[in-house]
Design a protein around this motif. Structure first.
Motif, PDB file in Angstrom:
ATOM      1  N   VAL A   1      19.234  72.568  45.604  1.00  0.00           N
ATOM      2  CA  VAL A   1      18.956  73.820  44.908  1.00  0.00           C
ATOM      3  C   VAL A   1      17.530  73.825  44.375  1.00  0.00           C
ATOM      4  N   ALA A   2      17.022  72.637  44.017  1.00  0.00           N
ATOM      5  CA  ALA A   2      15.662  72.547  43.479  1.00  0.00           C
ATOM      6  C   ALA A   2      15.028  71.252  43.964  1.00  0.00           C
ATOM      7  N   VAL A   3      14.023  71.360  44.828  1.00  0.00           N
ATOM      8  CA  VAL A   3      13.351  70.192  45.395  1.00  0.00           C
ATOM      9  C   VAL A   3      11.844  70.369  45.238  1.00  0.00           C
ATOM     10  N   ASN A   4      11.205  69.427  44.573  1.00  0.00           N
ATOM     11  CA  ASN A   4       9.747  69.428  44.535  1.00  0.00           C
ATOM     12  C   ASN A   4       9.215  69.165  45.946  1.00  0.00           C
ATOM     13  N   PRO A   5       8.140  69.834  46.351  1.00  0.00           N
ATOM     14  CA  PRO A   5       7.643  69.681  47.723  1.00  0.00           C
ATOM     15  C   PRO A   5       7.354  68.242  48.134  1.00  0.00           C
ATOM     16  N   VAL A   6       7.047  67.368  47.191  1.00  0.00           N
ATOM     17  CA  VAL A   6       6.749  65.986  47.556  1.00  0.00           C
ATOM     18  C   VAL A   6       7.961  65.305  48.198  1.00  0.00           C
ATOM     19  N   TYR A   7       9.163  65.838  47.929  1.00  0.00           N
ATOM     20  CA  TYR A   7      10.388  65.236  48.459  1.00  0.00           C
ATOM     21  C   TYR A   7      10.973  66.005  49.645  1.00  0.00           C
ATOM     22  N   ASP A   8      10.270  67.010  50.136  1.00  0.00           N
ATOM     23  CA  ASP A   8      10.842  67.865  51.170  1.00  0.00           C
ATOM     24  C   ASP A   8      11.340  67.079  52.380  1.00  0.00           C
ATOM     25  N   GLN A   9      10.520  66.207  52.920  1.00  0.00           N
ATOM     26  CA  GLN A   9      10.918  65.489  54.131  1.00  0.00           C
ATOM     27  C   GLN A   9      12.092  64.552  53.859  1.00  0.00           C
ATOM     28  N   LEU A  10      12.086  63.897  52.707  1.00  0.00           N
ATOM     29  CA  LEU A  10      13.164  62.960  52.393  1.00  0.00           C
ATOM     30  C   LEU A  10      14.500  63.678  52.217  1.00  0.00           C
ATOM     31  N   PHE A  11      14.483  64.828  51.551  1.00  0.00           N
ATOM     32  CA  PHE A  11      15.736  65.524  51.268  1.00  0.00           C
ATOM     33  C   PHE A  11      16.208  66.400  52.424  1.00  0.00           C
ATOM     34  N   ASP A  12      15.374  66.606  53.414  1.00  0.00           N
ATOM     35  CA  ASP A  12      15.823  67.369  54.583  1.00  0.00           C
ATOM     36  C   ASP A  12      17.041  66.722  55.234  1.00  0.00           C
ATOM     37  N   GLY A  13      17.164  65.413  55.100  1.00  0.00           N
ATOM     38  CA  GLY A  13      18.301  64.718  55.706  1.00  0.00           C
ATOM     39  C   GLY A  13      19.637  65.123  55.125  1.00  0.00           C
ATOM     40  N   PHE A  14      19.640  65.736  53.947  1.00  0.00           N
ATOM     41  CA  PHE A  14      20.887  66.200  53.328  1.00  0.00           C
ATOM     42  C   PHE A  14      21.336  67.549  53.885  1.00  0.00           C
ATOM     43  N   ALA A  15      20.483  68.207  54.643  1.00  0.00           N
ATOM     44  CA  ALA A  15      20.734  69.582  55.071  1.00  0.00           C
ATOM     45  C   ALA A  15      21.002  69.646  56.576  1.00  0.00           C
TER      46      ALA A  15
ATOM     47  N   GLU B   1      20.464  70.655  60.465  1.00  0.00           N
ATOM     48  CA  GLU B   1      19.223  70.687  61.238  1.00  0.00           C
ATOM     49  C   GLU B   1      18.594  72.074  61.263  1.00  0.00           C
ATOM     50  N   ALA B   2      19.432  73.105  61.220  1.00  0.00           N
ATOM     51  CA  ALA B   2      18.924  74.470  61.353  1.00  0.00           C
ATOM     52  C   ALA B   2      17.991  74.874  60.219  1.00  0.00           C
ATOM     53  N   VAL B   3      18.093  74.213  59.061  1.00  0.00           N
ATOM     54  CA  VAL B   3      17.252  74.600  57.922  1.00  0.00           C
ATOM     55  C   VAL B   3      16.236  73.527  57.550  1.00  0.00           C
ATOM     56  N   ARG B   4      16.178  72.456  58.299  1.00  0.00           N
ATOM     57  CA  ARG B   4      15.200  71.410  58.006  1.00  0.00           C
ATOM     58  C   ARG B   4      13.791  71.905  58.312  1.00  0.00           C
ATOM     59  N   GLY B   5      12.865  71.493  57.482  1.00  0.00           N
ATOM     60  CA  GLY B   5      11.488  71.951  57.640  1.00  0.00           C
ATOM     61  C   GLY B   5      11.252  73.343  57.100  1.00  0.00           C
ATOM     62  N   ASN B   6      12.264  73.927  56.483  1.00  0.00           N
ATOM     63  CA  ASN B   6      12.170  75.285  55.930  1.00  0.00           C
ATOM     64  C   ASN B   6      12.767  75.254  54.523  1.00  0.00           C
ATOM     65  N   PRO B   7      11.982  74.906  53.494  1.00  0.00           N
ATOM     66  CA  PRO B   7      12.517  74.748  52.143  1.00  0.00           C
ATOM     67  C   PRO B   7      13.254  75.972  51.616  1.00  0.00           C
TER      68      PRO B   7
ATOM     69  N   ALA C   1      14.912  78.311  53.358  1.00  0.00           N
ATOM     70  CA  ALA C   1      16.204  78.404  54.032  1.00  0.00           C
ATOM     71  C   ALA C   1      17.137  77.295  53.575  1.00  0.00           C
ATOM     72  N   ARG C   2      16.592  76.117  53.343  1.00  0.00           N
ATOM     73  CA  ARG C   2      17.403  74.987  52.849  1.00  0.00           C
ATOM     74  C   ARG C   2      17.982  75.302  51.475  1.00  0.00           C
ATOM     75  N   GLN C   3      17.165  75.873  50.606  1.00  0.00           N
ATOM     76  CA  GLN C   3      17.655  76.229  49.278  1.00  0.00           C
ATOM     77  C   GLN C   3      18.743  77.303  49.369  1.00  0.00           C
ATOM     78  N   GLN C   4      18.531  78.294  50.217  1.00  0.00           N
ATOM     79  CA  GLN C   4      19.520  79.355  50.385  1.00  0.00           C
ATOM     80  C   GLN C   4      20.840  78.784  50.881  1.00  0.00           C
ATOM     81  N   TRP C   5      20.763  77.836  51.817  1.00  0.00           N
ATOM     82  CA  TRP C   5      21.976  77.176  52.315  1.00  0.00           C
ATOM     83  C   TRP C   5      22.677  76.428  51.183  1.00  0.00           C
ATOM     84  N   ALA C   6      21.905  75.727  50.349  1.00  0.00           N
ATOM     85  CA  ALA C   6      22.492  74.954  49.257  1.00  0.00           C
ATOM     86  C   ALA C   6      23.193  75.865  48.253  1.00  0.00           C
ATOM     87  N   VAL C   7      22.571  76.984  47.927  1.00  0.00           N
ATOM     88  CA  VAL C   7      23.190  77.926  46.995  1.00  0.00           C
ATOM     89  C   VAL C   7      24.510  78.446  47.555  1.00  0.00           C
ATOM     90  N   GLN C   8      24.510  78.764  48.844  1.00  0.00           N
ATOM     91  CA  GLN C   8      25.751  79.232  49.464  1.00  0.00           C
ATOM     92  C   GLN C   8      26.831  78.159  49.413  1.00  0.00           C
TER      93      GLN C   8
END
Length: 350
Positions: free
Chosen positions: A87-101, A103-109, A111-118
């Motif tokens: 729901v809240a990721v500082n950009p410095v951690y974007d690549q590391l936390f992409d693994g939690f999401a 594949e369709a939303v990786r590399g797109n903070p 879209a990743r946040q929107q997925w997490a909220v849903q």
């Protein structure tokens, strides 16, 4: 007073590809065989729960609950620790936390946040269908890279960070409120909500939302040198979930709280299996019982030394032995002389 429910076990650290850890039915049978009475269920592995379907279908939710009950267990809470983190990721951690999401939303903070909220909204609705009243999650973190103020933090940075964190969480909290479910933030280093002060800052920003509650885990406070018993005195009205996890902190002349970048086994502060660390669980269970904690005592196993299956086996008995069956009468009832209003008036000179 209430007797704390338990023992429960958080399944996240035990799920795997080999039986009995590869399906909900078999892992529940395993847990029940160890003496557990409840399971806290992570929600990212579709072998164990289809979160969207559980949110939308009462039939599926009933079947899911029936699978757990067939083993003699209950679902204690659902967990969205990984989704809540996103729901809240500082950009410095974007690549590391992409693994939690996905594949369709990786590399797109965004879209990743929107997925997490849903995902969180699904979790609220699924919890309601499952008859649950508490939910375990993380807050995520925008400010964590700035936790130690060097270089000096710009004026207003912390306030802006908490404003944004609250802006993202307030609609989620409202959905949980509509579903009658408490959001229990695990107060944890790496999250913006990592101690009492940071929780209070967030709570003020969400106008003391009634669903912005707490998951109490003393292990994280041992590693911060925070008074985990006083914490219960301060926040007991908001504690709605409980991870029973042990830890130890043994500083040396070479390292302390920050750990010198060492792996877990070599850190001054490290998590341990129940009974192997320094947490005073007798005092914790006494305080939570005193304050009418309404929920479950759930093992979260994390240990750098002991095998997880041994930790799980020992943990069931450990928790059971800590649970206080509350008394239904005062210990000094035998000495009661009854109620006599006239005598009381005489004793008081009235």
């Amino acid at each position: 007073m209430k007797t704390i429910k338990g023992p429960g076990i958080f399944l996240a650290q035990f799920i795997g590809d080999q039986a009995p850890f590869n399906s909900l039915a078999s892992i529940c049978e395993w847990a029940a065989g160890l003496g557990y009475k409840g399971v806290q269920l992570p929600t990212l592995d579709s072998r164990f729960i289809d979160l969207k379907l559980a949110a939308e279908s009462q039939t599926y939710a009933d079947e899911l609950r029936g699978t757990v009950q067939a083993a003699g267990l209950e679902i204690t809470e659902l967990s969205t620790h990984l989704q809540g983190q996103l729901v809240a990721v500082n950009p410095v951690y974007d690549q590391l936390f992409d693994g939690f999401a996905p594949e369709a939303v990786r590399g797109n903070p965004a879209a990743r946040q929107q997925w997490a909220v849903q995902q969180l909204e699904y979790a609220a609705q699924a919890s309601q269908r499952l008859g649950l009243t508490a939910h375990a999650t993380f807050s995520g973190a925008l400010l964590w890279p700035y936790v130690y103020p060097w270089p000096q933090r710009p004026a207003g940075l912390v306030e802006t960070g908490f404003d944004e964190l609250a802006r993202r969480w307030r609609p989620i909290l409202d959905v949980f409120d509509e579903c009658g479910v408490d959001v229990c933030y695990e107060i944890h280093p790496g999250e913006d909500l990592h101690d009492g002060v940071s929780y209070e800052q967030f709570l003020a920003k969400v106008n003391h939302h009634p669903r912005a509650c707490l998951l109490y885990d003393p292990s994280h406070f041992v590693l911060q040198c925070l008074d985990y018993l006083a914490y219960i005195d301060i926040y007991h009205e908001r504690i709605r979930a409980f991870h029973v996890k042990d830890a130890e902190f043994n500083p040396t002349g070479r390292q302390g709280v920050y750990g010198g970048y060492q792996n877990w086994v070599d850190r001054a502060g490290r998590f341990r299996s129940l009974g192997d660390g320094q947490v005073d669980f007798k005092a914790i269970f006494s305080k939570l019982t005193q304050y009418d904690y309404p929920g479950w005592a759930v093992l979260e196993w994390e240990c750098a030394l002991k095998h997880p299956e041994d930790g799980a086996r020992e943990g069931a008995d450990f928790i059971q032995n800590q649970i206080i069956r509350v008394t239904d009468k005062a210990f000094d009832d035998f000495a009661s002389s009854g109620i006599d209003a006239a005598r009381n008036n005489t004793l008081l000179g009235l």
